[in-house]
Design an enzyme around this catalytic site. Structure first.
Site, PDB file in Angstrom:
ATOM      1  N   TYR A 143       0.860  -1.177   0.000  1.00 16.25           N
ATOM      2  CA  TYR A 143       0.000   0.000   0.000  1.00 16.25           C
ATOM      3  C   TYR A 143       0.896   1.227   0.000  1.00 16.25           C
ATOM      4  O   TYR A 143       1.811   1.328   0.809  1.00 16.25           O
ATOM      5  CB  TYR A 143      -0.886  -0.011   1.249  1.00 16.25           C
ATOM      6  CG  TYR A 143      -1.760   1.202   1.429  1.00 16.25           C
ATOM      7  CD1 TYR A 143      -2.853   1.433   0.588  1.00 16.25           C
ATOM      8  CD2 TYR A 143      -1.525   2.116   2.454  1.00 16.25           C
ATOM      9  CE1 TYR A 143      -3.675   2.537   0.777  1.00 16.25           C
ATOM     10  CE2 TYR A 143      -2.339   3.227   2.645  1.00 16.25           C
ATOM     11  CZ  TYR A 143      -3.407   3.427   1.796  1.00 16.25           C
ATOM     12  OH  TYR A 143      -4.223   4.522   1.974  1.00 16.25           O
ATOM     13  N   ASP A 238       9.365   2.585  -0.669  1.00 16.67           N
ATOM     14  CA  ASP A 238       8.368   3.244   0.154  1.00 16.67           C
ATOM     15  C   ASP A 238       8.687   2.882   1.603  1.00 16.67           C
ATOM     16  O   ASP A 238       8.334   1.802   2.081  1.00 16.67           O
ATOM     17  CB  ASP A 238       6.962   2.770  -0.243  1.00 16.67           C
ATOM     18  CG  ASP A 238       5.884   3.399   0.631  1.00 16.67           C
ATOM     19  OD1 ASP A 238       6.230   3.977   1.677  1.00 16.67           O
ATOM     20  OD2 ASP A 238       4.693   3.293   0.270  1.00 16.67           O
ATOM     21  N   LYS A 266       5.145   9.229   8.506  1.00 19.58           N
ATOM     22  CA  LYS A 266       4.939   8.716   9.871  1.00 19.58           C
ATOM     23  C   LYS A 266       5.979   9.209  10.888  1.00 19.58           C
ATOM     24  O   LYS A 266       5.837  10.305  11.402  1.00 19.58           O
ATOM     25  CB  LYS A 266       4.851   7.187   9.837  1.00 19.58           C
ATOM     26  CG  LYS A 266       3.667   6.726   8.936  1.00 19.58           C
ATOM     27  CD  LYS A 266       3.194   5.358   9.215  1.00 19.58           C
ATOM     28  CE  LYS A 266       2.184   4.862   8.209  1.00 19.58           C
ATOM     29  NZ  LYS A 266       0.796   5.078   8.558  1.00 19.58           N
TER      30      LYS A 266
HETATM   31  N1  HOZ Z   1      -0.930   3.518   6.363  1.00 17.02           N
HETATM   32  C1  HOZ Z   1      -1.818   3.177   7.453  1.00 17.02           C
HETATM   33  C2  HOZ Z   1      -2.184   1.752   7.354  1.00 17.02           C
HETATM   34  N2  HOZ Z   1      -1.107   0.893   7.300  1.00 17.02           N
HETATM   35  C3  HOZ Z   1      -2.966   4.100   7.420  1.00 17.02           C
HETATM   36  C4  HOZ Z   1      -3.985   3.832   8.406  1.00 17.02           C
HETATM   37  C5  HOZ Z   1      -5.291   4.352   7.949  1.00 17.02           C
HETATM   38  O1  HOZ Z   1      -5.663   3.996   6.831  1.00 17.02           O
HETATM   39  O2  HOZ Z   1      -5.890   5.088   8.697  1.00 17.02           O
END
Ligand code: HOZ
Length: 428
Positions: A143, A238, A266
């Site tokens: 993702y 990423d 993050k």
């Molecule tokens: N990147 C986060 C999930 N691994 C985002 C969390 C969310 O979608 O709030």
């Protein structure tokens, strides 16, 4: 037990889609209503009903120091008194850029943005401009934020809700995206054979953490480096999750691979909205105003987010931090494995540094397909049992648990007790 949370949710769904500002936190996949929180303290979260939880979501990774770390909150407070945003440069942005560069040598120049999504979106645009090519290789279950062209067989919320692709994204925007199975050497070789000089970049989570934690097979990242170099494509790591999580130099330091571009987010914002993309100077110099590739942001590099990021990274630079994280996470991993053995449950524990997933499957998990063999119904009941006993896990089988520096052996021991009781209750 959740009287106030329920009331908040009832009110929220009237004004916010699904009552939440990001889908996974709605807790639908674990067949619950979302819990509304009041505050965080170190490793703990306290909800609006006063329930206390040991937290392993840690805001999905940024809170590597735990909640409300005194250095971070002091930095935010002190900077905010001088103004919250200028839409103009401040010297602390330079300090953060220099700090990032000193920790991650592949980054010679870096641009701050406001989220991981912005970072990957901008890196893709830059890679296409630099190579003059269109195609992007990504991996199923990885993702990279909600970038249109990357929402193809993606992980995180899409894996959680079983959404293969999102409506609203015209085929024209995804037709240049090639999605391949993670850890599949042959598939990557085949794609390079087929599209040879058309591939602008390969974007990869060097440790997959959005379909549960799945490490790269030995040689997989090396193969990506080799093929991209050979064919004039860029390798984009990423590291939104792994950056400053696997160590100061992220996954690239841990695995000894040098990508062309890196996306961060993050942790570098210490819990405030920040992202960044950076890499070789020759590539980054194409970004406006130095070059023609446009990318901008009113709040990019704003003083408060930068202060929180700086305070967090400075804490991480202190000796022994990653050793402590490793020891705590190992304690959790080993405890989980012992419990599974004692209860004769065939589930899988995957840990890389301070990220961990307990997969409810007896299959070897190496990619998205095998991750999907997990019993998500059982995970949902496990999550509920854990919450009932005061441990807050990500409300999805396909997300990582994060251990922070605020956790201690006591919290890990308490968590393991709760895991034992929850699994026992589940199997009864
Ligand atoms: N990147 C986060 C999930 N691994 C985002 C969390 C969310 O979608 O709030």
């Amino acid at each position: 037990m959740f009287t106030r949370s329920s009331a908040c949710y009832k009110r929220a769904i009237e004004s916010i889609p699904g009552g939440v500002n990001s889908p996974v936190r709605a807790c639908k996949a674990v067949k619950s209503d979302p819990i509304f929180f009041e505050r965080g303290e170190g490793p703990y979260l306290i909800d609006v009903d006063g329930n206390v939880y040991i937290d392993y979501v840690c805001s999905w990774g940024p809170l590597i120091l735990g909640h409300a770390h005194p250095e971070v909150t002091a930095a935010i407070y002190s900077v905010s008194k001088k103004g919250t945003s200028f839409g103009a440069p401040i010297w602390q942005e330079v300090e953060l850029a220099e700090l990032i560069k000193s920790c991650i040598p592949s980054i010679e120049k870096v641009r701050l943005v406001n989220s991981g999504t912005e970072a990957t979106m901008s890196a893709i645009r830059l890679a296409r401009a630099y190579t003059g090519r269109k195609k992007i290789i990504k991996f199923e279950g990885c993702y990279h934020g909600h970038v249109d062209s990357l929402l193809v067989k993606a992980g995180s919320g899409l894996a959680t809700f079983g959404i293969p692709a999102s409506p609203g994204i015209p085929e024209e925007l995804t037709k240049h995206t090639i999605s391949l199975p993670y850890n599949d050497f042959e598939a990557v070789k085949q794609a390079f054979k087929e599209y040879e000089k058309e591939i602008a970049a390969v974007i990869v989570e060097p440790v997959a953490a959005n379909m549960g934690v799945i490490p790269p097979k030995k040689g997989f990242l090396e193969l990506l480096r080799e093929l991209t170099s050979e064919h004039g494509s860029l390798l984009i790591f990423d590291e939104v999750i792994t950056g400053f999580r696997l160590g100061l130099s992220g996954a690239q330091g841990a695995f000894g691979i040098t990508p062309d571009l890196t996306c961060l987010g993050k942790i570098i914002g210490g819990g405030l909205p920040v992202g960044a993309y950076g890499g070789k100077a020759e590539i980054m110099e194409m970004v406006a105003p130095e070059g023609p590739v446009y990318q901008a942001g009113t709040l990019s590099g704003n003083p408060i987010a930068v202060a929180a990021g700086l305070a967090t990274i400075k804490e991480l630079l202190k000796p022994g931090t990653y050793e402590k994280l490793e020891a705590l996470a190992k304690l959790l991993e080993e405890g989980l494995k012992e419990i599974l053995e004692e209860l004769k449950l065939p589930y899988r524990v995957h840990r890389v540094a301070s990220m961990l997933t307990l997969f409810f499957t007896d299959k070897e998990v190496i990619d998205f397909e095998t991750a999907l063999s997990s019993d998500t119904e059982k995970f949902a009941r496990f999550w509920q049992e854990m919450v009932k006993r005061g441990v807050y896990l990500p409300p999805s089988q396909f997300e990582a648990w994060f251990v922070s520096l605020a956790h201690g052996e006591e919290e890990i021991e308490d968590t393991l007790e709760v895991v034992y009781e929850s699994l026992e209750a589940l199997e009864a």
